[in-house]
Scaffold this motif. Structure first.
Motif, PDB file in Angstrom:
ATOM      1  N   MET A  31       0.819  -1.209   0.000  1.00  0.00           N
ATOM      2  CA  MET A  31       0.000   0.000   0.000  1.00  0.00           C
ATOM      3  C   MET A  31       0.854   1.260   0.000  1.00  0.00           C
ATOM      4  SD  MET A  31      -3.212  -0.923   2.537  1.00  0.00           S
ATOM      5  CE  MET A  31      -2.224  -1.059   4.031  1.00  0.00           C
ATOM      6  N   ASN A  32       2.183   1.088   0.141  1.00  0.00           N
ATOM      7  CA  ASN A  32       3.107   2.217   0.254  1.00  0.00           C
ATOM      8  C   ASN A  32       2.601   3.207   1.311  1.00  0.00           C
ATOM      9  OD1 ASN A  32       5.486   3.630  -0.447  1.00  0.00           O
ATOM     10  ND2 ASN A  32       4.319   5.039  -1.750  1.00  0.00           N
ATOM     11  N   ALA A  33       2.399   2.700   2.508  1.00  0.00           N
ATOM     12  CA  ALA A  33       1.811   3.514   3.567  1.00  0.00           C
ATOM     13  C   ALA A  33       2.354   3.105   4.932  1.00  0.00           C
ATOM     14  CB  ALA A  33       0.284   3.356   3.566  1.00  0.00           C
ATOM     15  N   VAL A  34       2.292   4.061   5.851  1.00  0.00           N
ATOM     16  CA  VAL A  34       2.542   3.766   7.263  1.00  0.00           C
ATOM     17  C   VAL A  34       1.248   3.199   7.842  1.00  0.00           C
ATOM     18  CG1 VAL A  34       3.239   4.699   9.505  1.00  0.00           C
ATOM     19  CG2 VAL A  34       4.095   5.759   7.403  1.00  0.00           C
ATOM     20  N   VAL A  35       1.352   2.134   8.602  1.00  0.00           N
ATOM     21  CA  VAL A  35       0.196   1.592   9.300  1.00  0.00           C
ATOM     22  C   VAL A  35       0.432   1.712  10.802  1.00  0.00           C
ATOM     23  CG1 VAL A  35      -1.168  -0.468   9.818  1.00  0.00           C
ATOM     24  CG2 VAL A  35      -0.459  -0.002   7.462  1.00  0.00           C
ATOM     25  N   VAL A  36      -0.561   2.253  11.500  1.00  0.00           N
ATOM     26  CA  VAL A  36      -0.518   2.365  12.960  1.00  0.00           C
ATOM     27  C   VAL A  36      -1.717   1.604  13.499  1.00  0.00           C
ATOM     28  CG1 VAL A  36      -0.446   3.925  14.949  1.00  0.00           C
ATOM     29  CG2 VAL A  36       0.468   4.684  12.735  1.00  0.00           C
ATOM     30  N   ALA A  37      -1.482   0.640  14.385  1.00  0.00           N
ATOM     31  CA  ALA A  37      -2.570  -0.166  14.939  1.00  0.00           C
ATOM     32  C   ALA A  37      -2.526  -0.141  16.460  1.00  0.00           C
ATOM     33  CB  ALA A  37      -2.487  -1.605  14.436  1.00  0.00           C
ATOM     34  N   PHE A  38      -3.686   0.097  17.079  1.00  0.00           N
ATOM     35  CA  PHE A  38      -3.814   0.144  18.536  1.00  0.00           C
ATOM     36  C   PHE A  38      -4.590  -1.066  19.021  1.00  0.00           C
ATOM     37  CE2 PHE A  38      -3.060   4.493  17.346  1.00  0.00           C
ATOM     38  CZ  PHE A  38      -2.370   5.062  18.408  1.00  0.00           C
ATOM     39  N   ARG A  39      -4.136  -1.644  20.127  1.00  0.00           N
ATOM     40  CA  ARG A  39      -4.832  -2.794  20.691  1.00  0.00           C
ATOM     41  C   ARG A  39      -5.989  -2.352  21.579  1.00  0.00           C
ATOM     42  NH1 ARG A  39      -1.707  -6.754  24.710  1.00  0.00           N
ATOM     43  NH2 ARG A  39      -2.327  -5.135  26.177  1.00  0.00           N
ATOM     44  N   GLY A  40      -7.058  -3.136  21.546  1.00  0.00           N
ATOM     45  CA  GLY A  40      -8.214  -2.845  22.378  1.00  0.00           C
ATOM     46  C   GLY A  40      -8.197  -3.611  23.679  1.00  0.00           C
ATOM     47  N   THR A  41      -9.350  -3.765  24.267  1.00  0.00           N
ATOM     48  CA  THR A  41      -9.490  -4.394  25.567  1.00  0.00           C
ATOM     49  C   THR A  41      -9.556  -5.906  25.429  1.00  0.00           C
ATOM     50  OG1 THR A  41     -10.746  -2.477  26.260  1.00  0.00           O
ATOM     51  CG2 THR A  41     -10.884  -4.394  27.664  1.00  0.00           C
ATOM     52  N   GLN A  42      -8.943  -6.612  26.376  1.00  0.00           N
ATOM     53  CA  GLN A  42      -8.995  -8.064  26.362  1.00  0.00           C
ATOM     54  C   GLN A  42     -10.428  -8.547  26.601  1.00  0.00           C
ATOM     55  OE1 GLN A  42      -6.543  -9.402  25.204  1.00  0.00           O
ATOM     56  NE2 GLN A  42      -4.632  -9.199  26.310  1.00  0.00           N
ATOM     57  N   GLU A  43     -10.749  -9.694  26.012  1.00  0.00           N
ATOM     58  CA  GLU A  43     -12.119 -10.217  26.045  1.00  0.00           C
ATOM     59  C   GLU A  43     -12.654 -10.367  27.463  1.00  0.00           C
ATOM     60  OE1 GLU A  43     -14.483 -14.311  24.781  1.00  0.00           O
ATOM     61  OE2 GLU A  43     -12.367 -14.045  24.303  1.00  0.00           O
ATOM     62  N   ASN A  44     -11.840 -10.943  28.371  1.00  0.00           N
ATOM     63  CA  ASN A  44     -12.363 -11.248  29.694  1.00  0.00           C
ATOM     64  C   ASN A  44     -12.443 -10.037  30.606  1.00  0.00           C
ATOM     65  OD1 ASN A  44      -9.524 -11.157  29.869  1.00  0.00           O
ATOM     66  ND2 ASN A  44      -9.558 -12.290  31.783  1.00  0.00           N
ATOM     67  N   ARG A  96       8.559   7.523   7.906  1.00  0.00           N
ATOM     68  CA  ARG A  96       8.464   8.491   6.805  1.00  0.00           C
ATOM     69  C   ARG A  96       9.842   9.019   6.396  1.00  0.00           C
ATOM     70  NH1 ARG A  96       3.382  12.641   7.054  1.00  0.00           N
ATOM     71  NH2 ARG A  96       2.105  11.449   5.586  1.00  0.00           N
ATOM     72  N   GLU A  97      10.749   9.120   7.327  1.00  0.00           N
ATOM     73  CA  GLU A  97      12.113   9.536   6.971  1.00  0.00           C
ATOM     74  C   GLU A  97      12.765   8.519   6.035  1.00  0.00           C
ATOM     75  OE1 GLU A  97      14.133  10.019  10.649  1.00  0.00           O
ATOM     76  OE2 GLU A  97      13.125  11.909  11.168  1.00  0.00           O
ATOM     77  N   ALA A  98      12.409   7.254   6.221  1.00  0.00           N
ATOM     78  CA  ALA A  98      13.005   6.200   5.399  1.00  0.00           C
ATOM     79  C   ALA A  98      12.292   6.014   4.069  1.00  0.00           C
ATOM     80  CB  ALA A  98      13.000   4.884   6.183  1.00  0.00           C
ATOM     81  N   TYR A  99      10.959   6.159   4.063  1.00  0.00           N
ATOM     82  CA  TYR A  99      10.177   5.805   2.876  1.00  0.00           C
ATOM     83  C   TYR A  99       9.471   6.990   2.215  1.00  0.00           C
ATOM     84  CZ  TYR A  99      11.006   1.002   4.336  1.00  0.00           C
ATOM     85  OH  TYR A  99      11.604  -0.191   4.679  1.00  0.00           O
ATOM     86  N   GLY A 100       9.719   8.179   2.703  1.00  0.00           N
ATOM     87  CA  GLY A 100       9.118   9.361   2.096  1.00  0.00           C
ATOM     88  C   GLY A 100       7.827   9.778   2.778  1.00  0.00           C
ATOM     89  N   ASN A 101       7.225  10.826   2.269  1.00  0.00           N
ATOM     90  CA  ASN A 101       6.015  11.395   2.873  1.00  0.00           C
ATOM     91  C   ASN A 101       4.781  10.603   2.439  1.00  0.00           C
ATOM     92  OD1 ASN A 101       4.769  13.356   4.528  1.00  0.00           O
ATOM     93  ND2 ASN A 101       4.208  14.571   2.733  1.00  0.00           N
ATOM     94  N   ILE A 102       4.770   9.359   2.848  1.00  0.00           N
ATOM     95  CA  ILE A 102       3.730   8.423   2.409  1.00  0.00           C
ATOM     96  C   ILE A 102       2.487   8.553   3.288  1.00  0.00           C
ATOM     97  CG2 ILE A 102       5.331   6.777   1.390  1.00  0.00           C
ATOM     98  CD1 ILE A 102       5.289   5.178   3.958  1.00  0.00           C
ATOM     99  N   PRO A 103       1.332   8.056   2.813  1.00  0.00           N
ATOM    100  CA  PRO A 103       0.096   8.137   3.605  1.00  0.00           C
ATOM    101  C   PRO A 103       0.213   7.398   4.934  1.00  0.00           C
ATOM    102  CG  PRO A 103      -0.368   7.542   1.319  1.00  0.00           C
ATOM    103  CD  PRO A 103       1.108   7.454   1.485  1.00  0.00           C
TER     104      PRO A 103
END
Length: 341
Positions: A91-104, A155-162
């Protein structure tokens, strides 16, 4: 004859629901393939084994996310929060993923959803109020600095990507604050937000401001998922109630008897479309932990259990306030960086 009648009714329902496709001048606002891809990225963050997550070799780290490169992995052990930042080559993009709450721990967490609102200290957003707990989870922990550093490094490594920001449950709430923060406070452009099973995070004024900055944000909700219904929406206290920002995509089944078909219904731009998830009761935890056929919970029933190989300690760059940060140079595999060291 009865079967044909059922089939006809189902086709009518599908036509009516699919007829609400929303497009910009150039492309659809909602992309089903992207949704499935980001759902896989969101699912992966629930991996307990940090070695497998950091090297992208976990069971959930494949299919649509194959070849992803984790640059920074941030774990706030004290507050049981986690996020990762990396580069998606396809996708030529930075992906940021946040974890949610554990099931129990969802039931206990739901009780905490009734926390008071907090004035949002953002420029140009008077009278905007946000959920103090969700806001603090992103802004007042070490998670924010780690995520921003990871994005800058990528972004410093791969450019000003989405930048694509995603998360599930409470992780969706933090992802939303992150996306807005990147635009308003860091001047980032080309930021995409898509969350899954996200709770409400602010009042109607906040939702209105949010829409101006992230007009194409997507909140995917699933059937009777309990969390998007919380904190409660009070129709008679509009100035005080929590209010979703647009745009919701409600995944649910339509049909009769055995002729049932899942659809992804694009809702209106109010954030509180009464024809979407608000049209049903929010009473299911199971609907909360499965999205688009993908599991959104940890393999372990421990509330905040993490495992890592001792070899990963060489990538640890900080343990401030109980936070572990694993970081590597973009473009190098874990083995290549180890050799370079």
């Amino acid at each position: 004859m009865e079967r044909w009648l059922h089939a006809a009714v189902l086709m009518c329902l599908l036509v009516l629901c699919s007829g609400r496709e929303l497009k910009t001048k150039s492309a659809p606002i909602y992309n089903s393939t992207l949704a499935n891809t980001l759902a896989e990225y969101t699912s992966a963050v629930y991996t307990n084994d940090l070695t497998q997550l950091f090297t992208w070799t976990c069971e959930k780290c494949g299919d649509l996310t194959k070849g992803f490169e984790v640059i920074e992995l941030i774990i706030d052990v004290k507050n049981c929060l986690e996020a990762y930042v990396g580069f998606a080559k396809d996708m030529n993009a930075v992906v940021v993923a946040f974890r949610g709450t554990q099931e129990n721990s969802i039931q206990n967490w739901i009780e905490d959803l009734f926390w008071k609102q907090l004035d949002l200290d953002y420029p140009g957003m008077p009278e905007a109020k946000v959920h103090s707990g969700f806001y603090s989870a992103y802004h007042n922990t070490t998670l924010r600095d780690g995520v921003v550093h990871g994005i800058q490094k990528t972004r410093e490594a791969y450019g000003n990507i989405p930048i694509m920001v995603t998360g599930h449950s409470m992780g969706g709430a933090m992802a939303s604050f992150c996306a807005l923060d990147l635009i308003v406070n860091y001047g980032s452009e080309d930021v995409t937000l898509m969350t899954f099973g996200q709770p409400r995070i602010g009042n109607a004024v906040f939702a209105s401001h949010f829409k101006k900055y992230l007009a194409n944000a997507i909140r995917v909700t699933n059937a009777h998922d309990i969390v998007p219904h919380l904190p409660p929406y009070y129709h008679y206290f509009l100035q005080k109630t929590y209010h979703h920002f647009p745009r919701e995509v409600w995944v649910h089944n339509v049909g009769l008897d055995s002729l049932v078909y899942p659809i992804e219904e694009i809702c209106d731009d109010s954030g509180e479309d009464p024809r979407c998830s608000r049209s049903v009761s929010g009473n299911s935890v199971q609907d909360h932990i499965h999205y688009l056929g993908i599991s959104m919970h940890s393999e372990s029933r421990g509330s905040c259990r993490i495992v890592t190989d001792d070899n990963m300690l060489r990538y640890k760059i900080g343990t401030v306030d109980g936070t572990i940060v694993l970081s590597k140079e973009p473009g190098l595999s874990v083995d290549q960086q180890h050799s370079a060291q």
